[in-house]
Design a protein around this motif. Structure first.
Motif, PDB file in Angstrom:
ATOM      1  N   GLY A 125       0.803  -1.212   0.000  1.00  0.00           N
ATOM      2  CA  GLY A 125       0.000   0.000   0.000  1.00  0.00           C
ATOM      3  C   GLY A 125       0.834   1.258   0.000  1.00  0.00           C
ATOM      4  O   GLY A 125       2.028   1.244  -0.276  1.00  0.00           O
ATOM      5  N   THR A 126       0.157   2.362   0.326  1.00  0.00           N
ATOM      6  CA  THR A 126       0.808   3.671   0.311  1.00  0.00           C
ATOM      7  C   THR A 126       0.563   4.389   1.633  1.00  0.00           C
ATOM      8  O   THR A 126      -0.419   4.141   2.333  1.00  0.00           O
ATOM      9  CB  THR A 126       0.245   4.543  -0.829  1.00  0.00           C
ATOM     10  OG1 THR A 126      -1.156   4.706  -0.647  1.00  0.00           O
ATOM     11  CG2 THR A 126       0.535   3.922  -2.185  1.00  0.00           C
ATOM     12  N   ASN A 127       1.485   5.281   1.944  1.00  0.00           N
ATOM     13  CA  ASN A 127       1.399   6.122   3.132  1.00  0.00           C
ATOM     14  C   ASN A 127       1.813   7.522   2.683  1.00  0.00           C
ATOM     15  O   ASN A 127       3.000   7.812   2.551  1.00  0.00           O
ATOM     16  CB  ASN A 127       2.332   5.584   4.214  1.00  0.00           C
ATOM     17  CG  ASN A 127       2.213   6.345   5.516  1.00  0.00           C
ATOM     18  OD1 ASN A 127       1.777   7.494   5.556  1.00  0.00           O
ATOM     19  ND2 ASN A 127       2.630   5.702   6.596  1.00  0.00           N
ATOM     20  N   ARG A 150      -2.286   9.902   5.094  1.00  0.00           N
ATOM     21  CA  ARG A 150      -3.402   9.160   4.480  1.00  0.00           C
ATOM     22  C   ARG A 150      -2.812   7.826   4.028  1.00  0.00           C
ATOM     23  O   ARG A 150      -1.875   7.789   3.236  1.00  0.00           O
ATOM     24  CB  ARG A 150      -3.978   9.907   3.297  1.00  0.00           C
ATOM     25  CG  ARG A 150      -5.142   9.163   2.660  1.00  0.00           C
ATOM     26  CD  ARG A 150      -5.943  10.008   1.716  1.00  0.00           C
ATOM     27  NE  ARG A 150      -6.473  11.235   2.309  1.00  0.00           N
ATOM     28  CZ  ARG A 150      -7.518  11.301   3.152  1.00  0.00           C
ATOM     29  NH1 ARG A 150      -8.129  10.194   3.517  1.00  0.00           N
ATOM     30  NH2 ARG A 150      -7.944  12.453   3.615  1.00  0.00           N
ATOM     31  N   ASP A 207      -3.409   3.808   2.606  1.00  0.00           N
ATOM     32  CA  ASP A 207      -4.256   2.891   1.845  1.00  0.00           C
ATOM     33  C   ASP A 207      -3.505   1.569   1.753  1.00  0.00           C
ATOM     34  O   ASP A 207      -2.447   1.505   1.111  1.00  0.00           O
ATOM     35  CB  ASP A 207      -4.533   3.469   0.458  1.00  0.00           C
ATOM     36  CG  ASP A 207      -5.604   2.703  -0.294  1.00  0.00           C
ATOM     37  OD1 ASP A 207      -6.171   1.742   0.257  1.00  0.00           O
ATOM     38  OD2 ASP A 207      -5.867   3.083  -1.445  1.00  0.00           O
ATOM     39  N   ASN A 214      -3.536  -2.850   1.382  1.00  0.00           N
ATOM     40  CA  ASN A 214      -4.128  -4.150   1.092  1.00  0.00           C
ATOM     41  C   ASN A 214      -3.386  -5.142   1.974  1.00  0.00           C
ATOM     42  O   ASN A 214      -2.161  -5.265   1.873  1.00  0.00           O
ATOM     43  CB  ASN A 214      -3.982  -4.522  -0.380  1.00  0.00           C
ATOM     44  CG  ASN A 214      -4.890  -3.685  -1.241  1.00  0.00           C
ATOM     45  OD1 ASN A 214      -6.083  -3.615  -1.002  1.00  0.00           O
ATOM     46  ND2 ASN A 214      -4.322  -3.022  -2.233  1.00  0.00           N
ATOM     47  N   ARG A 268      -8.859  -4.514   2.451  1.00  0.00           N
ATOM     48  CA  ARG A 268      -8.363  -3.162   2.186  1.00  0.00           C
ATOM     49  C   ARG A 268      -8.690  -2.299   3.393  1.00  0.00           C
ATOM     50  O   ARG A 268      -9.830  -2.263   3.845  1.00  0.00           O
ATOM     51  CB  ARG A 268      -9.004  -2.591   0.934  1.00  0.00           C
ATOM     52  CG  ARG A 268      -8.473  -1.211   0.617  1.00  0.00           C
ATOM     53  CD  ARG A 268      -8.948  -0.737  -0.743  1.00  0.00           C
ATOM     54  NE  ARG A 268      -8.481   0.619  -0.950  1.00  0.00           N
ATOM     55  CZ  ARG A 268      -9.233   1.597  -1.413  1.00  0.00           C
ATOM     56  NH1 ARG A 268     -10.486   1.364  -1.759  1.00  0.00           N
ATOM     57  NH2 ARG A 268      -8.745   2.797  -1.548  1.00  0.00           N
ATOM     58  N   ARG A 269      -7.681  -1.633   3.907  1.00  0.00           N
ATOM     59  CA  ARG A 269      -7.861  -0.689   5.014  1.00  0.00           C
ATOM     60  C   ARG A 269      -7.355   0.663   4.542  1.00  0.00           C
ATOM     61  O   ARG A 269      -6.267   0.764   3.981  1.00  0.00           O
ATOM     62  CB  ARG A 269      -7.112  -1.130   6.259  1.00  0.00           C
ATOM     63  CG  ARG A 269      -7.672  -2.408   6.856  1.00  0.00           C
ATOM     64  CD  ARG A 269      -7.111  -2.649   8.238  1.00  0.00           C
ATOM     65  NE  ARG A 269      -7.591  -3.878   8.801  1.00  0.00           N
ATOM     66  CZ  ARG A 269      -8.711  -4.014   9.495  1.00  0.00           C
ATOM     67  NH1 ARG A 269      -9.472  -2.965   9.706  1.00  0.00           N
ATOM     68  NH2 ARG A 269      -9.076  -5.176   9.962  1.00  0.00           N
ATOM     69  N   THR A 270      -8.145   1.675   4.812  1.00  0.00           N
ATOM     70  CA  THR A 270      -7.769   3.012   4.377  1.00  0.00           C
ATOM     71  C   THR A 270      -8.206   4.016   5.429  1.00  0.00           C
ATOM     72  O   THR A 270      -9.142   3.767   6.187  1.00  0.00           O
ATOM     73  CB  THR A 270      -8.376   3.326   2.992  1.00  0.00           C
ATOM     74  OG1 THR A 270      -7.849   4.546   2.513  1.00  0.00           O
ATOM     75  CG2 THR A 270      -9.876   3.370   3.033  1.00  0.00           C
ATOM     76  N   CYS A 276      -6.754   7.670   7.915  1.00  0.00           N
ATOM     77  CA  CYS A 276      -5.732   8.628   8.320  1.00  0.00           C
ATOM     78  C   CYS A 276      -5.057   8.194   9.615  1.00  0.00           C
ATOM     79  O   CYS A 276      -5.617   7.424  10.390  1.00  0.00           O
ATOM     80  CB  CYS A 276      -6.373   9.997   8.527  1.00  0.00           C
ATOM     81  SG  CYS A 276      -7.083  10.665   7.022  1.00  0.00           S
ATOM     82  N   LEU A 328      -7.468   3.723  10.524  1.00  0.00           N
ATOM     83  CA  LEU A 328      -7.789   2.961   9.320  1.00  0.00           C
ATOM     84  C   LEU A 328      -9.053   2.139   9.520  1.00  0.00           C
ATOM     85  O   LEU A 328      -9.278   1.552  10.569  1.00  0.00           O
ATOM     86  CB  LEU A 328      -6.644   2.026   8.947  1.00  0.00           C
ATOM     87  CG  LEU A 328      -5.286   2.665   8.675  1.00  0.00           C
ATOM     88  CD1 LEU A 328      -4.296   1.602   8.192  1.00  0.00           C
ATOM     89  CD2 LEU A 328      -5.401   3.792   7.683  1.00  0.00           C
ATOM     90  N   LYS A 379     -12.336  -1.229   4.034  1.00  0.00           N
ATOM     91  CA  LYS A 379     -13.094  -0.784   2.855  1.00  0.00           C
ATOM     92  C   LYS A 379     -13.335  -1.988   1.956  1.00  0.00           C
ATOM     93  O   LYS A 379     -12.495  -2.855   1.817  1.00  0.00           O
ATOM     94  CB  LYS A 379     -12.325   0.282   2.069  1.00  0.00           C
ATOM     95  CG  LYS A 379     -12.134   1.572   2.797  1.00  0.00           C
ATOM     96  CD  LYS A 379     -13.400   2.349   2.817  1.00  0.00           C
ATOM     97  CE  LYS A 379     -13.158   3.693   3.484  1.00  0.00           C
ATOM     98  NZ  LYS A 379     -14.237   4.580   3.372  1.00  0.00           N
TER      99      LYS A 379
END
Length: 129
Positions: free
Chosen positions: A66-68, A85, A87, A89, A99-101, A103, A125, A128
């Motif tokens: 994922g991304t941070n 933020r 996102d 997997n 999937r967790r997303t 702040c 998180l 989603k």
């Protein structure tokens, strides 16, 4: 960008890389001894709780990708905070990816050796679909 901001961004990037590769030792090296994590549905926990959860055999650990993205950095002397933020997997060894997303609000502290380390983390998180 200041040297401190670059150093904090590097801590976040290294944390993500180490988390994705399952490198628990590196993740632990990026946090203070008195770190506190706050996540939904659990009481706050510290380094020992994090280490216990992360010490599962590699075959039992989830795969993380994922991304941070850092939204804000503020540096106040030997303390700093970021709003991020995230996102992710997360794929458990047995089961479907989740999937967790959301702040996070993370506090960093500059240690006596000059290194910035994660000291407090409020992770918001949510799963989603």
């Amino acid at each position: 960008m200041t040297e401190d901001e670059r150093a904090i961004r590097q801590v976040v990037a290294t944390w993500m890389q180490a988390s994705q590769s399952g490198d628990t030792a590196t993740v632990l090296s990026l946090m203070t001894e008195d770190v506190v994590f706050m996540v939904p549905g659990q009481e706050p926990f510290g380094r020992e709780g994090f280490e216990a959860a992360a010490s599962q055999p590699s075959a039992a650990r989830p795969q993380i990708d994922g991304t941070n993205d850092i939204v804000e950095i503020q540096i106040l002397g030997s303390w700093a905070f970021t709003r991020n933020r995230i996102d992710l997997n997360i794929t458990p060894p047995t089961g479907e990816p989740v999937r967790r997303t959301g702040c996070t609000l993370t506090l960093f502290r500059r240690e006596a050796d000059g290194r910035w380390k994660l000291a407090r983390d409020a992770n918001l998180l949510m799963e989603k679909s």
